[in-house]
Write a protein that holds these residues in place. Structure first.
Motif, PDB file in Angstrom:
ATOM      1  N   PRO A 226       0.804  -1.223   0.000  1.00  0.00           N
ATOM      2  CA  PRO A 226       0.000   0.000   0.000  1.00  0.00           C
ATOM      3  C   PRO A 226       0.841   1.279   0.000  1.00  0.00           C
ATOM      4  O   PRO A 226       0.474   2.278  -0.633  1.00  0.00           O
ATOM      5  N   GLY A 227       1.980   1.232   0.689  1.00  0.00           N
ATOM      6  CA  GLY A 227       2.835   2.413   0.730  1.00  0.00           C
ATOM      7  C   GLY A 227       3.366   2.828  -0.626  1.00  0.00           C
ATOM      8  O   GLY A 227       3.668   4.011  -0.845  1.00  0.00           O
ATOM      9  N   ASP A 228       3.474   1.874  -1.548  1.00  0.00           N
ATOM     10  CA  ASP A 228       3.925   2.223  -2.901  1.00  0.00           C
ATOM     11  C   ASP A 228       2.926   3.134  -3.594  1.00  0.00           C
ATOM     12  O   ASP A 228       3.301   4.077  -4.301  1.00  0.00           O
ATOM     13  N   ILE A 229       1.648   2.855  -3.401  1.00  0.00           N
ATOM     14  CA  ILE A 229       0.605   3.700  -4.004  1.00  0.00           C
ATOM     15  C   ILE A 229       0.499   5.020  -3.248  1.00  0.00           C
ATOM     16  O   ILE A 229       0.277   6.076  -3.857  1.00  0.00           O
ATOM     17  N   ALA A 230       0.679   4.981  -1.933  1.00  0.00           N
ATOM     18  CA  ALA A 230       0.683   6.224  -1.163  1.00  0.00           C
ATOM     19  C   ALA A 230       1.752   7.175  -1.674  1.00  0.00           C
ATOM     20  O   ALA A 230       1.518   8.383  -1.830  1.00  0.00           O
ATOM     21  N   GLU A 231       2.936   6.644  -1.954  1.00  0.00           N
ATOM     22  CA  GLU A 231       4.018   7.480  -2.492  1.00  0.00           C
ATOM     23  C   GLU A 231       3.627   8.074  -3.844  1.00  0.00           C
ATOM     24  O   GLU A 231       3.990   9.212  -4.162  1.00  0.00           O
ATOM     25  N   THR A 232       2.888   7.305  -4.637  1.00  0.00           N
ATOM     26  CA  THR A 232       2.442   7.803  -5.941  1.00  0.00           C
ATOM     27  C   THR A 232       1.486   8.968  -5.773  1.00  0.00           C
ATOM     28  O   THR A 232       1.588   9.994  -6.468  1.00  0.00           O
ATOM     29  N   VAL A 233       0.534   8.845  -4.850  1.00  0.00           N
ATOM     30  CA  VAL A 233      -0.424   9.925  -4.601  1.00  0.00           C
ATOM     31  C   VAL A 233       0.306  11.182  -4.129  1.00  0.00           C
ATOM     32  O   VAL A 233       0.053  12.288  -4.622  1.00  0.00           O
ATOM     33  N   ALA A 234       1.217  11.017  -3.189  1.00  0.00           N
ATOM     34  CA  ALA A 234       1.958  12.172  -2.677  1.00  0.00           C
ATOM     35  C   ALA A 234       2.799  12.827  -3.768  1.00  0.00           C
ATOM     36  O   ALA A 234       2.914  14.059  -3.825  1.00  0.00           O
ATOM     37  N   PHE A 235       3.377  12.010  -4.635  1.00  0.00           N
ATOM     38  CA  PHE A 235       4.159  12.529  -5.764  1.00  0.00           C
ATOM     39  C   PHE A 235       3.285  13.364  -6.690  1.00  0.00           C
ATOM     40  O   PHE A 235       3.664  14.480  -7.092  1.00  0.00           O
ATOM     41  N   LEU A 236       2.101  12.856  -7.030  1.00  0.00           N
ATOM     42  CA  LEU A 236       1.207  13.590  -7.917  1.00  0.00           C
ATOM     43  C   LEU A 236       0.811  14.929  -7.314  1.00  0.00           C
ATOM     44  O   LEU A 236       0.797  15.957  -8.000  1.00  0.00           O
ATOM     45  N   ALA A 237       0.498  14.920  -6.023  1.00  0.00           N
ATOM     46  CA  ALA A 237       0.020  16.137  -5.367  1.00  0.00           C
ATOM     47  C   ALA A 237       1.119  17.179  -5.194  1.00  0.00           C
ATOM     48  O   ALA A 237       0.823  18.379  -5.075  1.00  0.00           O
ATOM     49  N   ALA A 238       2.375  16.752  -5.197  1.00  0.00           N
ATOM     50  CA  ALA A 238       3.492  17.674  -4.964  1.00  0.00           C
ATOM     51  C   ALA A 238       4.069  18.263  -6.249  1.00  0.00           C
ATOM     52  O   ALA A 238       5.006  19.059  -6.191  1.00  0.00           O
ATOM     53  N   GLN A 239       3.512  17.907  -7.396  1.00  0.00           N
ATOM     54  CA  GLN A 239       4.032  18.422  -8.670  1.00  0.00           C
ATOM     55  C   GLN A 239       3.756  19.926  -8.805  1.00  0.00           C
ATOM     56  O   GLN A 239       2.805  20.444  -8.231  1.00  0.00           O
ATOM     57  N   PRO A 240       4.588  20.637  -9.585  1.00  0.00           N
ATOM     58  CA  PRO A 240       4.262  22.026  -9.914  1.00  0.00           C
ATOM     59  C   PRO A 240       2.862  22.097 -10.524  1.00  0.00           C
ATOM     60  O   PRO A 240       2.437  21.160 -11.209  1.00  0.00           O
ATOM     61  N   ARG A 241       2.163  23.179 -10.302  1.00  0.00           N
ATOM     62  CA  ARG A 241       0.756  23.220 -10.689  1.00  0.00           C
ATOM     63  C   ARG A 241       0.538  23.119 -12.194  1.00  0.00           C
ATOM     64  O   ARG A 241      -0.560  22.786 -12.641  1.00  0.00           O
ATOM     65  N   ARG A 242       1.564  23.333 -12.968  1.00  0.00           N
ATOM     66  CA  ARG A 242       1.436  23.197 -14.425  1.00  0.00           C
ATOM     67  C   ARG A 242       1.471  21.733 -14.864  1.00  0.00           C
ATOM     68  O   ARG A 242       1.216  21.432 -16.033  1.00  0.00           O
TER      69      ARG A 242
END
Length: 257
Positions: A226-242
């Motif tokens: 599950p932590g692998d997907i959690a890292e994916t979600v956090a990565f997506l949310a931390a991207q520059p807004r563009r």
């Protein structure tokens, strides 16, 4: 290390459905660790209470809302409570779901309906309740995120999983279409399609052939955590807004399809 680097989601208000176990639980903990205030939604109030306690013990902020996402009115109430207690939501990880399996000839209509109710209707109930807040937050802050959990099953073929795979195909295609509406309003829409993950989801399957296949995979292969997907979600949310990753497929190294 700067606070911004250590806590890249500081100031965000995140909502996680299906938060009492698996992907939702792991993601809620990680988002809180990265600085977001997190509303955790699921039916099992005891599991949510324990989750909030862990988050708060580590210095995070979380709100438990016991709710069945198939109840649209209840989800709208959860959205109102989130705004009142944490602020306007700017990240929704729309994750609640169930996986059941049986040959279509067994006509398990009750199981079909359960998957449709949770995987499709529940998804749309959360979108209906929280997207107005995401749009508002994006107008104020420049970006918000809607991240939906689909499955590699949306793309590939798995015997005995016809209704489940169909429900996940809905999630993936609806997400792509939602980008055409929400992207112009600075709401990023992403869909995550995981391969086999070690969660409670497999425990709902009670068909012998499907159970045997899953048991063999878990016994012989290294699957996702599950932590692998959690890292994916956090990565997506931390991207520059563009930057909007429209679709992310996350597979165990061994899994070909």
């Amino acid at each position: 290390m700067s606070t911004e680097h250590h806590m890249p989601l500081s100031g965000r208000v995140a909502v996680v459905t299906g938060a009492s176990s698996g992907l939702g639980e792991a993601t809620a903990e990680l988002l809180a660790e990265r600085g977001a205030k997190v509303a955790v939604l699921a039916r099992r109030a005891d599991r949510l209470a324990a989750l909030v306690e862990r988050i708060e013990r580590r210095g995070g902020t979380a709100l438990a809302v016991a709710v069945d996402v198939t109840d649209a009115e209840a989800v709208r109430g959860a959205a109102e409570r989130t705004r009142a207690e944490l602020g306007t939501a700017d990240l929704l990880f729309n994750n609640a779901g169930v996986m059941l399996a049986a040959p279509i000839t067994e006509v398990r209509a009750d199981e079909w309906q359960r998957m449709i109710d949770l995987n499709i209707t529940g998804l749309m109930n959360a979108i209906g309740a929280f997207v107005p807040q995401l749009v508002e937050a994006a107008a104020d802050r420049g970006v918000a995120d809607l991240i939906n959990t689909s499955s590699i099953a949306a793309q590939n073929l798995f015997p005995n999983f016809a209704v489940y795979t169909g429900s996940k195909a809905f999630v993936s295609h609806a997400s792509r279409n939602l980008r055409t509406e929400l992207g112009a309003q600075n709401v990023r829409v992403s869909v995550i399609e995981p391969g086999i993950v070690k969660t409670e989801l497999q425990g709902h399957v009670d068909h012998a052939d499907s159970n045997a296949w899953l048991d063999d995979v878990f016994a012989s292969q290294e699957v996702l955590e599950p932590g692998d997907i959690a890292e994916t979600v956090a990565f997506l949310a931390a991207q520059p807004r563009r930057v909007n990753f429209q679709q992310v497929t996350v597979m165990p190294t061994f899994q070909a399809n």
